[in-house]
Design an enzyme around this catalytic site. Structure first.
Site, PDB file in Angstrom:
ATOM      1  N   LYS A  78       0.858  -1.199   0.000  1.00  0.00           N
ATOM      2  CA  LYS A  78       0.000   0.000   0.000  1.00  0.00           C
ATOM      3  C   LYS A  78       0.887   1.240   0.000  1.00  0.00           C
ATOM      4  O   LYS A  78       1.912   1.272   0.695  1.00  0.00           O
ATOM      5  CB  LYS A  78      -0.888  -0.040   1.258  1.00  0.00           C
ATOM      6  N   SER A 158      -9.926   2.145   2.798  1.00  0.00           N
ATOM      7  CA  SER A 158      -8.997   2.821   1.926  1.00  0.00           C
ATOM      8  C   SER A 158      -8.011   1.899   1.221  1.00  0.00           C
ATOM      9  O   SER A 158      -7.376   2.332   0.255  1.00  0.00           O
ATOM     10  CB  SER A 158      -8.213   3.846   2.753  1.00  0.00           C
ATOM     11  N   SER A 182     -10.376  -0.042   7.065  1.00  0.00           N
ATOM     12  CA  SER A 182      -9.739  -0.037   5.744  1.00  0.00           C
ATOM     13  C   SER A 182      -9.055  -1.314   5.307  1.00  0.00           C
ATOM     14  O   SER A 182      -8.626  -1.415   4.163  1.00  0.00           O
ATOM     15  CB  SER A 182      -8.717   1.091   5.674  1.00  0.00           C
TER      16      SER A 182
HETATM   17  N1  GLN Z   1     -13.467   4.762   6.093  1.00  0.00           N
HETATM   18  C1  GLN Z   1     -12.884   5.264   7.302  1.00  0.00           C
HETATM   19  C2  GLN Z   1     -12.448   6.689   7.096  1.00  0.00           C
HETATM   20  O1  GLN Z   1     -12.659   7.205   6.063  1.00  0.00           O
HETATM   21  C3  GLN Z   1     -11.733   4.409   7.724  1.00  0.00           C
HETATM   22  C4  GLN Z   1     -10.563   4.529   6.854  1.00  0.00           C
HETATM   23  C5  GLN Z   1      -9.405   3.709   7.323  1.00  0.00           C
HETATM   24  O2  GLN Z   1      -9.576   2.728   8.044  1.00  0.00           O
HETATM   25  N2  GLN Z   1      -8.218   4.138   6.950  1.00  0.00           N
HETATM   26  O3  GLN Z   1     -11.906   7.297   7.973  1.00  0.00           O
END
Ligand code: GLN
Length: 491
Positions: A78, A158, A182
């Site tokens: 990532k 994400s 995410s």
């Molecule tokens: N969807 C959540 C956010 O937008 C979590 C994102 C994540 O876990 N990085 O904050």
């Protein structure tokens, strides 16, 4: 050679050890698959030269008999993980062409154990999102489609690039991070397995910070066993991260196939949402039945503060993000926009470098931390967080070994379909996953079935702190019962 890409990591390890194929062959097969799958936009940087050099080195070590546990296994990383000398952007324009002079601890440990870097994977900008649509490199496409439809779907976020690449057989496994869901939500949207370990299990050093008290690295892979193999290399104490915990890393793979007889599985009544699709409810019941058939005992439990988790998360996470993102000032990293004075240069760089969602978080975060609002929002959210954690502690104190929930409230949705008018619509995706980050617990998402349109759905298991092993044992029971799912190739 392309069928080499459909092996699991465990199968590839055996093939390499038996000299059925080399790491260079395995790596080349994945590089070709990546080239043929650019329509998915999963990789934001391909590193074929690096990959082949690392594969050759792994082959040398395998031949000499001193191969590490992941020797020759090609992985995607990532783009939130700093890779030394290799562009790392968090998929934000503000990092520009930043090439870190250091390697993140997690990736360093993967290379130590012999893994091969194929390239950097797309994600939501600074990991803020649930659909991988906020990336400055554009959205990632889910390799899954609804039956009989050409609509392009999101892979979740994400870690959308990680999930899409693993599901589409472009890499054997990937690193990911999870602040509110995410790892688990994209895994559920793509029929891959993802585990967010306990907070403190993996070092955060060298991972671009979003919300430091919630961020945790973990793997996405195609099987529970593969995740166990990857986590063993990723986890471990690191003096460079004071929140990393000095507990020995177990051999997680040994938990696979272990009996779950007599384990007590909590079913939290608060996760039964109004308006939840009947298919998700059915999947949840099927999961419970599989665990029961394997000898586990089901108990209804209560996590009464669940309904406050999402609002509290959307105070705590932006608050920490606004502080963490203060470092992007046009001086230290990549992008700089000129201004008449230094303040204007900061403002112009940040205005140009950050995308809309990141700006929204910075503004919310700054607001909830500001004098006069701190007590009303931030401090209260922190108190709610303590109560959420206590809900879980009470549950575990009653002898519950793990908690079973759906991973997401829906299957993958279309690109551009959600969150345009109201960001909360997107935030609701994490309804089942954020509590786990708020409490610092481990959570695994395992593919468990498909909806009526043929899209994958996942179940989540939540464990006691540092008891990832129980999640691997239970996760494998679900995997065995549900089977594995692969998308039909159209790209
Ligand atoms: N969807 C959540 C956010 O937008 C979590 C994102 C994540 O876990 N990085 O904050």
């Amino acid at each position: 050679m392309t069928d080499l890409t459909s092996l699991t990591l465990a199968e590839a390890r055996k093939g390499l050890a038996d000299k059925t194929f080399t790491s260079l062959e395995l790596t080349d097969a994945h590089l070709s698959a990546m080239e043929a799958a650019r329509a998915l936009n999963a990789f934001v940087l391909e590193t074929p030269d690096q990959a082949r050099a690392m594969a050759r080195e792994a082959d040398g070590k395998i031949a000499k008999g001193d191969a590490g546990p992941l020797a020759g296994i090609p992985l995607g990383i990532k783009d939130l993980f700093a890779t030394e000398g290799i562009r790392t952007t968090a998929c934000s324009k503000i990092l520009g062409d930043f090439k870190p002079p250091y390697e993140s601890t997690v990736t360093k440990q993967l290379w130590r154990d012999g893994a091969v870097l194929l390239g950097k994977l797309n994600n939501d900008e600074f990991a803020m999102g649930s659909s991988n649509e906020t990336s400055c490199f554009g959205p990632v496409v889910n390799p899954w489609r609804r039956e009989g439809s050409n609509t392009t779907l999101v892979p979740g976020g994400s870690s959308g690039g990680s999930a899409s690449a693993v599901a589409a057989l472009l890499c054997m496994g990937a690193t990911a991070t999870d602040t509110g869901g995410s790892i688990r939500q994209p895994a559920a949207f793509t029929a891959t397995v993802g585990i967010k370990p306990t907070y403190g299990r993996c070092s955060r050093w060298g991972i671009v910070a979003f919300a430091s008290s919630l961020d945790q690295a973990g793997p996405i892979a195609r099987s529970v066993r593969d995740c166990a193999m990857l986590l063993r290399s990723m986890a471990g104490h690191d003096p460079k991260d004071t929140t990393s915990v000095d507990i020995a890393v177990p051999n997680y793979e040994a938990a696979i196939g272990k009996s779950v007889k007599g384990m007590r599985i909590g079913i939290p009544r608060e996760y039964r949402l109004d308006g939840m699709p009947a298919e998700i409810e059915k999947l949840w019941e099927a999961g419970a039945a599989w665990l029961k058939a394997a000898g586990a005992e089901l108990v209804e439990v209560s996590l009464p503060h669940t309904k406050y988790a999402l609002p509290a998360y959307y105070i705590v996470a932006p608050a920490e993000a606004s502080s963490n993102l203060a470092r992007y000032d046009g001086v230290r990293y990549g992008l700089r926009e000129q201004g008449r004075n230094i303040i204007e240069m900061y403002e112009n760089s940040r205005a140009e470098g950050f995308g809309a969602e990141v700006k929204r978080r910075v503004m919310i975060g700054t607001y909830v931390l500001s004098a006069g609002y701190y007590d009303a929002y931030y401090l209260r959210a922190q108190k709610v967080r303590t109560l959420i954690k206590k809900d879980f502690e009470d549950c575990f104190a009653k002898g519950v070994d793990a908690i079973l929930t759906p991973a997401t409230p829906s299957a993958a949705f279309g690109i551009g379909e959600k969150g345009g008018a109201d960001p909360v619509e997107m935030y609701l995706n994490d309804i089942f996953t954020v509590t786990v980050n708020m409490a610092g617990l481990p959570g695994i998402a395992v593919p468990a079935g498909k909806d009526a349109q043929g899209l994958p759905l996942g179940l989540q298991l939540i464990g006691r702190p540092f008891d990832e092993e129980t999640l691997f044992s239970l996760g494998e029971v679900i995997e065995q019962a549900a089977g594995r799912f692969t998308p039909v190739r159209w790209w």
